[in-house]
Motif scaffolding. Structure first.
Motif, PDB file in Angstrom:
ATOM      1  N   UNK B   2       0.793  -1.174   0.092  1.00 60.02           N
ATOM      2  CA  UNK B   2      -0.154   0.187   0.095  1.00 60.02           C
ATOM      3  C   UNK B   2       1.097   1.239   0.003  1.00 60.02           C
ATOM      4  N   UNK B   3       0.426   2.186  -0.409  1.00 58.58           N
ATOM      5  CA  UNK B   3       1.090   3.634  -0.498  1.00 58.58           C
ATOM      6  C   UNK B   3       0.132   4.893   0.001  1.00 58.58           C
ATOM      7  N   UNK B   4       0.712   5.716   0.733  1.00 63.70           N
ATOM      8  CA  UNK B   4      -0.004   6.849   1.075  1.00 63.70           C
ATOM      9  C   UNK B   4       0.239   8.007   0.015  1.00 63.70           C
ATOM     10  N   UNK B   5      -0.858   8.547  -0.263  1.00 62.47           N
ATOM     11  CA  UNK B   5      -0.579   9.727  -1.257  1.00 62.47           C
ATOM     12  C   UNK B   5      -0.156  10.872  -0.484  1.00 62.47           C
ATOM     13  N   UNK B   6       1.161  11.279  -0.622  1.00 61.49           N
ATOM     14  CA  UNK B   6       1.880  12.510  -0.003  1.00 61.49           C
ATOM     15  C   UNK B   6       1.496  13.869  -0.349  1.00 61.49           C
ATOM     16  N   UNK B   7       1.592  13.966  -1.717  1.00 67.99           N
ATOM     17  CA  UNK B   7       1.559  15.101  -2.463  1.00 67.99           C
ATOM     18  C   UNK B   7       1.047  15.174  -3.916  1.00 67.99           C
ATOM     19  N   UNK B  14       3.000  12.211  -5.386  1.00 69.62           N
ATOM     20  CA  UNK B  14       4.272  11.467  -4.516  1.00 69.62           C
ATOM     21  C   UNK B  14       3.613  10.577  -3.734  1.00 69.62           C
ATOM     22  N   UNK B  16       4.250   7.554  -0.576  1.00 65.91           N
ATOM     23  CA  UNK B  16       5.321   6.672   0.508  1.00 65.91           C
ATOM     24  C   UNK B  16       4.887   5.467   0.481  1.00 65.91           C
ATOM     25  N   UNK B  17       5.816   4.393   0.241  1.00 61.24           N
ATOM     26  CA  UNK B  17       5.227   2.898   0.257  1.00 61.24           C
ATOM     27  C   UNK B  17       5.763   2.534   1.618  1.00 61.24           C
ATOM     28  N   UNK B  29      -6.534  10.369 -10.134  1.00 65.70           N
ATOM     29  CA  UNK B  29      -7.521  10.958  -9.367  1.00 65.70           C
ATOM     30  C   UNK B  29      -7.406  10.769  -7.822  1.00 65.70           C
ATOM     31  N   UNK B  31      -6.194  11.658  -3.864  1.00 65.04           N
ATOM     32  CA  UNK B  31      -6.294  12.854  -2.968  1.00 65.04           C
ATOM     33  C   UNK B  31      -5.096  12.801  -1.761  1.00 65.04           C
ATOM     34  N   UNK B  32      -4.788  13.616  -1.387  1.00 66.95           N
ATOM     35  CA  UNK B  32      -3.830  13.668  -0.248  1.00 66.95           C
ATOM     36  C   UNK B  32      -4.148  13.113   0.926  1.00 66.95           C
ATOM     37  N   UNK B  33      -3.363  12.074   1.501  1.00 65.96           N
ATOM     38  CA  UNK B  33      -3.763  11.260   2.727  1.00 65.96           C
ATOM     39  C   UNK B  33      -4.402   9.913   2.397  1.00 65.96           C
ATOM     40  N   UNK B  34      -4.753   9.546   1.016  1.00 59.08           N
ATOM     41  CA  UNK B  34      -5.426   8.464   0.762  1.00 59.08           C
ATOM     42  C   UNK B  34      -4.466   7.150   0.698  1.00 59.08           C
TER      43      UNK B  34
END
Lengths: 240, 252
Positions: B2-7, B14, B16-17, B29, B31-34
């Motif tokens: 899973x990855x967090x959408x940072x920017x 960008x 974060x894995x 499409x 969103x940040x934090x997703x």
């Protein structure tokens, strides 16, 4: 100065400057749309067609990978966009049997996602908000060091060996809280102490200084969600 | 993973894995934090020339070292003095040649020799060209005139080279002076003893450089008949064609 030279100059600026890269993508959005339309054989719809997003990331890749030996930039970018779109379509064909949440269902053509129970929606939204707040805090924190997330992404280790070396230094810093304190206080990575204590070459740490700072900041107590996300790294285990 | 959408940026996001790496991916499409799975990651373009250069660079360095050592050695080997030709008119000049017959040094042995070489640079030229040019200078400076004598004494460890240079010098100098002045050309081997020189002088041969002579100046016959080392060849150039013919016949 002719057009091609102007583009090349812009591309070389965009390679080292994230804002310039964003401007360039914005300036060449009609070109990206046109290339996507050639592939789809219809104009792409922004916010709906994933292909346009794929084309945009391909254009970004083209900025990063372009050298003058590769010919004119736009031809190179067009070639890369087409290749990525083909890759994407091949990948998507493997998931054809999977239903899309956006697919229309019923008589009123409402998306499938609207017909599903939203039991988890509230929790997800809260988590996402909390994560967003942590990310904003991290971005502010990084700004104090003069770093952006794009810089961090560009500075990440590409090879497993380098990644392992960076993690080794990270674990050493985790077990020596004074190094983290020094980092927060001086806004400078304690390279000498990290290299001497972890046994990682100073040159390796210098090359990935930006990444190391970001990793060490996440390792502090402020970012619980992100720490939880990289829990395997925090525990010293790698995820495949 | 899973990855967090940072920017989110224009055209990319960008992420974060779980390995703690920040990666760029296509913005589908997000969103940040997703938290997302299966993103379309940006492929890092690693330029192949860089990889190739990493392999080629050490090889090129080794090749350069080899070239430096052996190439320089070969060059030096070729540039070393292998043969010396002593040109004597009245001025005496030592002409040093490399293995290819190219002049690598000119030394005036006597005072006139130094005068003859004054302001002249023959380095890098072929021995024949230098010999012709020095003879021309000798004529201009009054060292060589009608009835004079030119002596080439060849000092080489290779008898075949001695014969080759002897023929070449005799033929070309004769042609060069043809129709201008009459001189005597003597070609001797430096390695022969004085007694052998005296003996060979008695067996010397004279020819005329005039166009109507019966024996060609380029003929290798006199040289070819030289026994290995120690024999002198002398060519007497006469103005009169008939006398030249007679001499040749007598010698034969």
């Amino acid at each position: 100065m002719n057009d091609e030279q102007k583009i090349i100059e812009q591309v070389y600026k965009a390679k080292i400057n994230v804002e310039q890269a964003d401007y360039l993508i914005n300036d060449y959005l009609p070109f990206i749309r046109a290339e996507t339309a050639k592939f789809l054989k219809r104009p792409p719809i922004e916010g709906h067609d994933d292909e346009l997003s794929i084309a945009m990331i391909a254009f970004h890749e083209a900025i990063g990978g372009y050298t003058q030996t590769r010919g004119t930039f736009l031809k190179y970018a067009a070639m890369l966009i087409r290749s990525r779109l083909i890759d994407y379509h091949r990948r998507e064909q493997r998931h054809r049997h999977v239903l899309s949440l956006d697919m229309p269902t019923g008589e009123d053509d409402a998306p499938l996602i609207h017909s599903l129970p939203d039991a988890t929606d509230h929790i997800e939204t809260v988590t996402q908000e909390a994560t967003r707040a942590e990310i904003e805090e991290l971005i502010r924190h990084l700004k104090e060091f003069g770093i952006t997330l794009s810089d961090v992404a560009d500075n990440c280790p590409k090879q497993q060996r380098t990644l392992s070396a960076c993690r080794k230094a990270f674990y050493y810093a985790q077990s020596h809280g004074e190094l983290l304190t020094e980092l927060l206080k001086t806004k400078r990575l304690p390279l000498a102490a990290l290299a001497a204590g972890s046994g990682v070459e100073r040159k390796t740490l210098e090359r990935h200084r930006t990444y190391m700072i970001a990793l060490l900041l996440i390792g502090t107590n402020r970012y619980e969600i992100m720490r939880g996300h990289i829990k395997y790294v925090m525990k010293g285990e790698a995820v495949k | 993973m899973t990855y967090i959408v940072m920017e989110c940026h224009k055209g990319y996001v960008i992420l974060l894995d779980e390995n703690g790496l920040f990666v760029k991916a296509a913005d589908l499409h997000y969103q940040v934090g997703q938290t997302i799975t299966d993103p379309v990651l940006m492929q890092n373009k690693r330029s192949s020339p860089r990889i190739a250069w990493r392999i080629v660079a050490p090889l090129a360095a080794i090749a350069a070292c080899f070239l430096l050592f052996f190439g320089f050695g070969i060059l030096q080997h070729n540039r070393n003095v292998y043969t010396s030709i002593y040109l004597a008119i009245n001025p005496q000049v030592q002409m040093d040649l490399d293995r290819d017959g190219t002049v690598v040094g000119l030394t005036g042995i006597n005072e006139d020799g130094r005068t003859l070489l004054d302001g002249y640079d023959g380095n890098g030229k072929d021995k024949i060209i230098v010999a012709d040019e020095l003879i021309d200078r000798a004529i201009d400076m009054g060292f060589l005139s009608e009835g004079g004598e030119i002596s080439f004494s060849i000092d080489t460890p290779d008898i075949v080279l001695f014969q080759e240079y002897g023929i070449e010098l005799r033929t070309n100098v004769t042609q060069h002076l043809d129709g201008r002045i009459t001189v005597t050309i003597a070609i001797t081997d430096c390695h022969q003893t004085e007694g052998e020189n005296t003996l060979s002088s008695a067996l010397s041969q004279a020819i005329s450089p005039t166009p109507n002579r019966t024996q060609s100046p380029g003929s290798s016959a006199p040289i070819a008949s030289i026994p290995p080392e120690g024999q002198e060849y002398q060519e007497d150039e006469n103005e009169d064609k008939d006398e030249d013919d007679d001499d040749d016949e007598n010698d034969d």
